[in-house]
Design a protein around this motif. Structure first.
Motif, short mmCIF file in Angstrom:
data_model
loop_
_atom_site.label_atom_id
_atom_site.label_comp_id
_atom_site.label_asym_id
_atom_site.label_seq_id
_atom_site.Cartn_x
_atom_site.Cartn_y
_atom_site.Cartn_z
N GLU A 17 0.83 -1.20 0.00
CA GLU A 17 0.00 0.00 0.00
C GLU A 17 0.87 1.26 0.00
OE1 GLU A 17 -1.98 -3.00 2.87
OE2 GLU A 17 0.03 -2.21 2.46
N SER A 18 0.34 2.31 -0.59
CA SER A 18 0.99 3.61 -0.54
C SER A 18 -0.05 4.69 -0.66
CB SER A 18 2.03 3.74 -1.66
OG SER A 18 1.41 3.66 -2.93
N GLY A 19 0.35 5.93 -0.38
CA GLY A 19 -0.55 7.06 -0.56
C GLY A 19 -1.13 7.63 0.71
N GLY A 20 -0.84 7.00 1.84
CA GLY A 20 -1.34 7.53 3.10
C GLY A 20 -0.63 8.80 3.49
N GLY A 21 -1.13 9.44 4.54
CA GLY A 21 -0.50 10.66 5.02
C GLY A 21 -1.41 11.43 5.93
N LEU A 22 -1.03 12.67 6.18
CA LEU A 22 -1.80 13.57 7.02
C LEU A 22 -2.59 14.53 6.13
CD1 LEU A 22 -2.49 14.90 9.77
CD2 LEU A 22 -0.39 16.26 9.50
N VAL A 23 -3.86 14.64 6.38
CA VAL A 23 -4.71 15.53 5.58
C VAL A 23 -5.71 16.22 6.49
CG1 VAL A 23 -6.37 13.69 5.04
CG2 VAL A 23 -6.13 15.63 3.48
N ASP B 279 -6.66 -13.96 1.71
CA ASP B 279 -5.46 -14.77 1.87
C ASP B 279 -4.18 -13.97 1.97
OD1 ASP B 279 -7.14 -16.65 -0.56
OD2 ASP B 279 -6.94 -17.26 1.54
N TYR B 280 -4.15 -12.82 1.32
CA TYR B 280 -2.92 -12.03 1.23
C TYR B 280 -3.20 -10.61 1.72
CZ TYR B 280 -1.98 -15.89 -1.90
OH TYR B 280 -1.84 -17.15 -2.44
N TRP B 281 -2.24 -10.09 2.45
CA TRP B 281 -2.39 -8.77 3.06
C TRP B 281 -1.15 -7.92 2.85
CZ3 TRP B 281 -6.73 -6.99 5.69
CH2 TRP B 281 -7.74 -7.93 5.90
N GLY B 282 -1.37 -6.62 2.71
CA GLY B 282 -0.26 -5.69 2.70
C GLY B 282 0.09 -5.29 4.13
N GLN B 283 1.10 -4.43 4.24
CA GLN B 283 1.59 -4.01 5.55
C GLN B 283 0.81 -2.82 6.10
OE1 GLN B 283 4.06 -5.61 7.42
NE2 GLN B 283 3.56 -7.12 5.85
N GLY B 284 0.06 -2.16 5.27
CA GLY B 284 -0.75 -1.04 5.73
C GLY B 284 -0.11 0.31 5.49
N THR B 285 -0.95 1.33 5.37
CA THR B 285 -0.50 2.71 5.24
C THR B 285 -1.34 3.59 6.16
OG1 THR B 285 -0.01 4.50 3.66
CG2 THR B 285 -1.99 3.20 3.24
N GLN B 286 -0.69 4.49 6.87
CA GLN B 286 -1.38 5.31 7.86
C GLN B 286 -2.07 6.48 7.20
OE1 GLN B 286 -1.55 5.04 11.44
NE2 GLN B 286 -3.08 6.68 11.14
N VAL B 287 -3.34 6.67 7.54
CA VAL B 287 -4.10 7.84 7.13
C VAL B 287 -4.52 8.59 8.39
CG1 VAL B 287 -6.25 8.66 6.07
CG2 VAL B 287 -4.93 6.81 4.99
N THR B 288 -4.16 9.85 8.46
CA THR B 288 -4.52 10.68 9.60
C THR B 288 -5.25 11.91 9.11
OG1 THR B 288 -2.56 9.95 10.82
CG2 THR B 288 -3.67 11.94 11.61
N VAL B 289 -6.46 12.11 9.62
CA VAL B 289 -7.27 13.26 9.23
C VAL B 289 -7.38 14.16 10.46
CG1 VAL B 289 -9.44 14.06 8.25
CG2 VAL B 289 -8.54 11.78 7.65
N SER B 290 -6.75 15.29 10.37
CA SER B 290 -6.69 16.18 11.52
C SER B 290 -6.38 17.59 11.07
CB SER B 290 -5.61 15.70 12.50
OG SER B 290 -5.46 16.62 13.57
N SER B 291 -6.93 18.56 11.79
CA SER B 291 -6.61 19.95 11.52
C SER B 291 -5.45 20.42 12.40
CB SER B 291 -7.85 20.82 11.76
OG SER B 291 -8.35 20.63 13.06
#
Length: 124
Positions: free
Chosen positions: A6-12, A112-124
């Motif tokens: 996974e990719s594309g996570g972040g702070l928004v 059956d198969y999983w990614g490692q995850g990507t963090q999504v944070t929604v905060s002002s």
């Protein structure tokens, strides 16, 4: 066999958008159902959306209907989750998962198969 990244996570900020990508590096993604799940601190993993192998059938959890859109590009072996109008309650680690054939599902035990995850944070 599939390896998922996974990719594309972040702070928004609330109301913002992110697009998550799930890239497969194993065999062809054809015939795999792909699901997106999320897990917030102290909560159980929740199914967010899934898409069948052709992209013709999709499912969304009630909490994201009208805000999230799942899509796939099998040639690029990538599945996307476009997330709009993000809310603080969308904050979580987002995972993609794959299962071979079958119907769509947002039950984590079906995959059956999983990614490692990507963090999504929604905060002002």
């Amino acid at each position: 066999q599939q390896q998922l990244l996974e990719s594309g996570g972040g702070l928004v900020q609330p109301g913002g958008s992110l697009r998550l990508s799930c890239k497969a590096s194993g065999s062809s993604l054809d015939y795999y159902v792909i699901g997106w799940f999320r897990q917030a601190p102290g909560k159980e993993r929740e199914g967010v959306s899934c898409i069948n192998w052709s992209g013709g059938n999709t499912y969304y959890a009630d909490s994201v209907v009208g805000r999230f859109t799942i899509s796939r590009d099998n040639a690029k072996k990538t599945v996307y989750l476009q997330m709009n109008s993000l809310k603080p309650e969308d904050t979580a680690v987002y995972y993609c998962a794959a299962k071979f054939r079958g119907s769509g599902s947002v039950t984590s035990g079906d995959y059956d198969y999983w990614g490692q995850g990507t963090q999504v944070t929604v905060s002002s």
